[in-house]
Write a protein that holds these residues in place. Structure first.
Motif, PDB file in Angstrom:
ATOM      1  N   ILE A 159      -0.587  -5.434   7.961  1.00  0.00           N
ATOM      2  CA  ILE A 159      -2.183  -4.536   7.614  1.00  0.00           C
ATOM      3  C   ILE A 159      -2.916  -6.088   7.077  1.00  0.00           C
ATOM      4  O   ILE A 159      -3.990  -5.339   7.552  1.00  0.00           O
ATOM      5  N   PHE A 160      -2.542  -6.940   7.878  1.00  0.00           N
ATOM      6  CA  PHE A 160      -3.397  -8.420   7.138  1.00  0.00           C
ATOM      7  C   PHE A 160      -3.952  -8.863   8.006  1.00  0.00           C
ATOM      8  O   PHE A 160      -2.989  -9.349   8.753  1.00  0.00           O
ATOM      9  N   THR A 161      -4.952  -9.780   8.264  1.00  0.00           N
ATOM     10  CA  THR A 161      -5.253 -11.229   9.568  1.00  0.00           C
ATOM     11  C   THR A 161      -4.852 -11.798   8.092  1.00  0.00           C
ATOM     12  O   THR A 161      -5.590 -11.941   7.342  1.00  0.00           O
ATOM     13  N   PRO A 162      -4.701 -12.975   8.371  1.00  0.00           N
ATOM     14  CA  PRO A 162      -5.578 -14.171   6.933  1.00  0.00           C
ATOM     15  C   PRO A 162      -6.883 -14.306   6.944  1.00  0.00           C
ATOM     16  O   PRO A 162      -6.867 -14.927   5.474  1.00  0.00           O
ATOM     17  N   SER A 163      -7.822 -14.617   7.703  1.00  0.00           N
ATOM     18  CA  SER A 163      -8.848 -14.797   7.090  1.00  0.00           C
ATOM     19  C   SER A 163      -9.314 -13.431   5.777  1.00  0.00           C
ATOM     20  O   SER A 163     -10.522 -12.870   5.250  1.00  0.00           O
ATOM     21  N   ILE A 164      -9.200 -11.904   6.768  1.00  0.00           N
ATOM     22  CA  ILE A 164      -8.904 -11.092   5.988  1.00  0.00           C
ATOM     23  C   ILE A 164      -9.084 -11.113   3.967  1.00  0.00           C
ATOM     24  O   ILE A 164      -9.028 -10.649   3.366  1.00  0.00           O
ATOM     25  N   ILE A 165      -7.212 -11.414   4.448  1.00  0.00           N
ATOM     26  CA  ILE A 165      -6.926 -11.886   2.542  1.00  0.00           C
ATOM     27  C   ILE A 165      -7.239 -12.785   1.669  1.00  0.00           C
ATOM     28  O   ILE A 165      -7.668 -12.804   1.668  1.00  0.00           O
ATOM     29  N   LEU A 166      -7.803 -13.530   2.625  1.00  0.00           N
ATOM     30  CA  LEU A 166      -8.701 -14.391   1.924  1.00  0.00           C
ATOM     31  C   LEU A 166     -10.016 -13.965   1.772  1.00  0.00           C
ATOM     32  O   LEU A 166     -10.773 -15.360   0.376  1.00  0.00           O
ATOM     33  N   GLY A 167     -10.437 -12.756   2.651  1.00  0.00           N
ATOM     34  CA  GLY A 167     -11.657 -12.927   1.535  1.00  0.00           C
ATOM     35  C   GLY A 167     -11.639 -11.420   0.425  1.00  0.00           C
ATOM     36  O   GLY A 167     -12.734 -11.267   0.021  1.00  0.00           O
ATOM     37  N   LEU A 168     -10.440 -11.069   0.155  1.00  0.00           N
ATOM     38  CA  LEU A 168     -10.283  -9.818  -1.438  1.00  0.00           C
ATOM     39  C   LEU A 168      -9.536 -10.983  -2.092  1.00  0.00           C
ATOM     40  O   LEU A 168      -8.849 -10.569  -3.026  1.00  0.00           O
ATOM     41  N   VAL A 169     -10.827 -11.501  -3.116  1.00  0.00           N
ATOM     42  CA  VAL A 169     -10.734 -12.411  -3.789  1.00  0.00           C
ATOM     43  C   VAL A 169     -10.405 -11.495  -5.107  1.00  0.00           C
ATOM     44  O   VAL A 169      -9.564 -12.890  -6.206  1.00  0.00           O
ATOM     45  N   GLN A 170     -10.833 -10.472  -4.959  1.00  0.00           N
ATOM     46  CA  GLN A 170     -10.366  -9.146  -6.155  1.00  0.00           C
ATOM     47  C   GLN A 170      -9.301  -8.479  -6.007  1.00  0.00           C
ATOM     48  O   GLN A 170      -8.975  -8.121  -7.136  1.00  0.00           O
ATOM     49  N   LEU A 171      -8.279  -8.574  -5.098  1.00  0.00           N
ATOM     50  CA  LEU A 171      -7.335  -8.131  -4.785  1.00  0.00           C
ATOM     51  C   LEU A 171      -6.000  -8.115  -5.712  1.00  0.00           C
ATOM     52  O   LEU A 171      -5.901  -8.749  -6.058  1.00  0.00           O
ATOM     53  N   GLN A 172      -5.524  -6.887  -6.715  1.00  0.00           N
ATOM     54  CA  GLN A 172      -4.560  -6.768  -7.618  1.00  0.00           C
ATOM     55  C   GLN A 172      -3.332  -6.575  -7.668  1.00  0.00           C
ATOM     56  O   GLN A 172      -2.183  -7.267  -7.245  1.00  0.00           O
ATOM     57  N   ASP A 173      -3.194  -5.372  -6.179  1.00  0.00           N
ATOM     58  CA  ASP A 173      -2.057  -4.941  -6.059  1.00  0.00           C
ATOM     59  C   ASP A 173      -2.282  -4.179  -4.594  1.00  0.00           C
ATOM     60  O   ASP A 173      -2.984  -4.369  -4.187  1.00  0.00           O
ATOM     61  N   ILE A 174      -0.265  -4.905  -4.058  1.00  0.00           N
ATOM     62  CA  ILE A 174      -0.767  -4.502  -2.733  1.00  0.00           C
ATOM     63  C   ILE A 174       0.250  -3.408  -2.614  1.00  0.00           C
ATOM     64  O   ILE A 174       1.956  -4.233  -3.474  1.00  0.00           O
ATOM     65  N   GLU A 175       0.948  -2.236  -1.561  1.00  0.00           N
ATOM     66  CA  GLU A 175       1.997  -1.077  -1.929  1.00  0.00           C
ATOM     67  C   GLU A 175       2.183  -1.079  -0.432  1.00  0.00           C
ATOM     68  O   GLU A 175       0.550  -0.052   0.052  1.00  0.00           O
ATOM     69  N   VAL A 176       2.821  -1.379   0.563  1.00  0.00           N
ATOM     70  CA  VAL A 176       3.403  -0.552   1.701  1.00  0.00           C
ATOM     71  C   VAL A 176       4.114   0.043   1.491  1.00  0.00           C
ATOM     72  O   VAL A 176       5.411  -0.566   1.662  1.00  0.00           O
ATOM     73  N   LYS A 177       4.458   1.533   2.119  1.00  0.00           N
ATOM     74  CA  LYS A 177       5.527   2.396   2.203  1.00  0.00           C
ATOM     75  C   LYS A 177       5.328   3.348   2.840  1.00  0.00           C
ATOM     76  O   LYS A 177       4.675   3.654   4.544  1.00  0.00           O
ATOM     77  N   ASN A 178       7.172   2.731   3.971  1.00  0.00           N
ATOM     78  CA  ASN A 178       6.861   4.770   5.129  1.00  0.00           C
ATOM     79  C   ASN A 178       6.056   3.859   6.424  1.00  0.00           C
ATOM     80  O   ASN A 178       5.833   5.291   6.597  1.00  0.00           O
ATOM     81  N   CYS A 179       6.185   2.600   6.851  1.00  0.00           N
ATOM     82  CA  CYS A 179       5.340   2.258   8.140  1.00  0.00           C
ATOM     83  C   CYS A 179       6.874   1.731   8.681  1.00  0.00           C
ATOM     84  O   CYS A 179       6.421   0.697   8.571  1.00  0.00           O
TER      85      CYS A 179
END
Length: 437
Positions: A159-179
């Motif tokens: 889903i993410f690379t390190p640089s992407i996740i570090l840029g999502l400073v307000q991210l509260q919920d991660i939901e990943v299903k059926n992949c």
């Protein structure tokens, strides 16, 4: 809506169409109602005020978005975006659109087997026919994103690379299903991420991972995963996962990787739910980071057939306690022999409900190395249920005393080897001991 009416329509006094309820908002008129509606839709007039967009409801947008025909600022006010229809593209959101989603709070990506990545930050942007590369910081402008849901995308491997996740400073919920192909949630890619060995997600509140048959870990190649606001972790039907952060376990004598090791810092987690994890053997091991899991209130573990124990008996004391644990449920774990060591059992002062069903438990508390006979205090325990535990012989093998002052509900069923009651002084250990009066 492309057409207001299929039949003939006369509106001699109508001279403008306005898309929003706002006073003095932009209006438009082109000959008649149908022509006006068509012009607005074709040229995306008025969409700059849209806050919620489900792409399948606007199929013409699909081609415009992936062909970079979206006007700058069109999605500036967009707060919720559902991507549920795609061209044959390898990315869910082209880089030309990413930079315009400054106010996006909720993103859902659904039902695409062609997607290889959620965020396109590597592909050059086409500006006036020229290829232009931008850094991730320039392209990924999702500073307000709070919720990400990815469902039924069977081409994704991460889903993410390190640089992407570090840029999502307000991210509260991660939901990943059926992949079907996702192997990890955060992946170090081909780029040079050697300098990123710590991942900090300050606002993350919940992680939910479900029906991911290829998932082996949450991330790897880092020394620290810190989520200071994380309260809920749910992992279900992920048969290959063994550990949250992959670590070299060669230094461990038993080589069993715990789900949570010292590389994770989760000081506020209150709920952990683990369901149908076929390779899971151990949840915690010898050490944890700082005060991780000190606020844990509920643990539910079901259908983890290779789970050996919740916490091994050789865990380092004082580094792991469950002083706030209120509910513990373990069900259908047929390889488990004990729940936890004495050092943990003697600290469960807030435990209210203990429910153990259909397991191969031989004892609830493993003996380990203790001096005097331990004393188990359960001042808050109101419910104790033991059902279909055919190998359970005792609560604790050895001399001990226990107090169950608030116990209101007791179920002991199909525990043939367990002696539930004994008079004080009898040699055979029992769950409850009474003094003869």
């Amino acid at each position: 809506m492309k057409t207001f009416s299929q039949g003939g329509l006369r509106t001699p006094k109508l001279n403008k169409v306005q898309k929003t309820k706002k006073i003095n908002a932009e209006s438009l008129w082109k000959d008649d109602v149908n022509s006006t509606i068509q012009h607005m839709f074709t040229n995306m007039v008025g969409f700059d005020n849209t806050e919620d967009l489900k792409l399948s409801e606007f199929p013409e947008f699909k081609e415009k978005i992936w062909k970079s025909e979206v006007p700058d600022g069109l999605f500036y006010n967009l707060k919720s975006l559902v991507l549920d229809t795609f061209l044959e593209s390898s990315s869910a959101i082209p880089s030309c659109v990413l930079s315009n989603l400054k106010n996006l709070e909720t993103l859902e990506v659904r039902s695409s087997d062609a997607l290889k990545q959620v965020f396109d930050t590597e592909r050059p942007l086409n500006v006036n026919g020229h290829a232009l590369k931008r850094s991730h910081k320039d392209v990924l402008n999702l500073n307000n994103l709070k919720s990400l849901k990815v469902h039924n995308c069977n081409g994704l491997r991460y889903i993410f690379t390190p640089s992407i996740i570090l840029g999502l400073v307000q991210l509260q919920d991660i939901e990943v299903k059926n992949c079907a192909l996702i192997e990890e949630i955060i992946r170090k890619g081909r780029e040079n991420y050697a300098e990123i060995d710590k991942i900090f997600i300050p606002q993350l509140n919940s992680i939910s991972l479900e029906s991911l048959p290829s998932l082996t870990r949450f991330c790897s190649g880092i020394n620290s995963l810190a989520c200071p606001s994380l309260k809920s972790i749910r992992v279900a039907r992920c048969p290959e996962i063994e550990t949250f952060v992959f670590a070299d376990m060669k230094h461990q004598s038993d080589h069993i990787a715990p789900l949570f090791c010292e590389k994770v810092a989760f000081p506020r987690v209150e709920e952990i739910i683990l369901l149908h994890l076929g390779k899971l053997q151990l949840i915690w091991h010898n050490q944890l980071h700082g005060d991780s899991f000190c606020k844990l209130k509920e643990v539910r573990v079901e259908f983890c057939e290779n789970l050996v124990t919740i916490i091994p008996s050789n865990s380092t004391q004082r580094l792991l306690t469950f002083q706030n644990l209120e509910t513990l449920t373990v069900e259908n774990c047929w390889n488990i022999k004990s729940l936890f060591p004495v050092s943990i059992a003697t600290s469960l002062l807030q435990l209210k409900r203990l429910m153990l069903y259909s397991c191969s438990l031989e004892e609830i508390v493993s003996k380990g190395k203790v001096g005097l006979a331990p004393r188990f205090l359960f001042p808050q325990l109101t419910c104790l249920k033991l059902d279909n535990l055919p190998e359970l012989k005792h609560f604790y093998m050895g001399s001990y005393t226990a107090e169950w002052s608030m116990l209101k509900e007791l179920l002991v069923y199909q525990c043939e080897k367990l002696k539930a009651y004994a008079l004080h002084g009898e040699s055979q250990p029992a769950l409850f001991s009474f003094e003869k009066i």
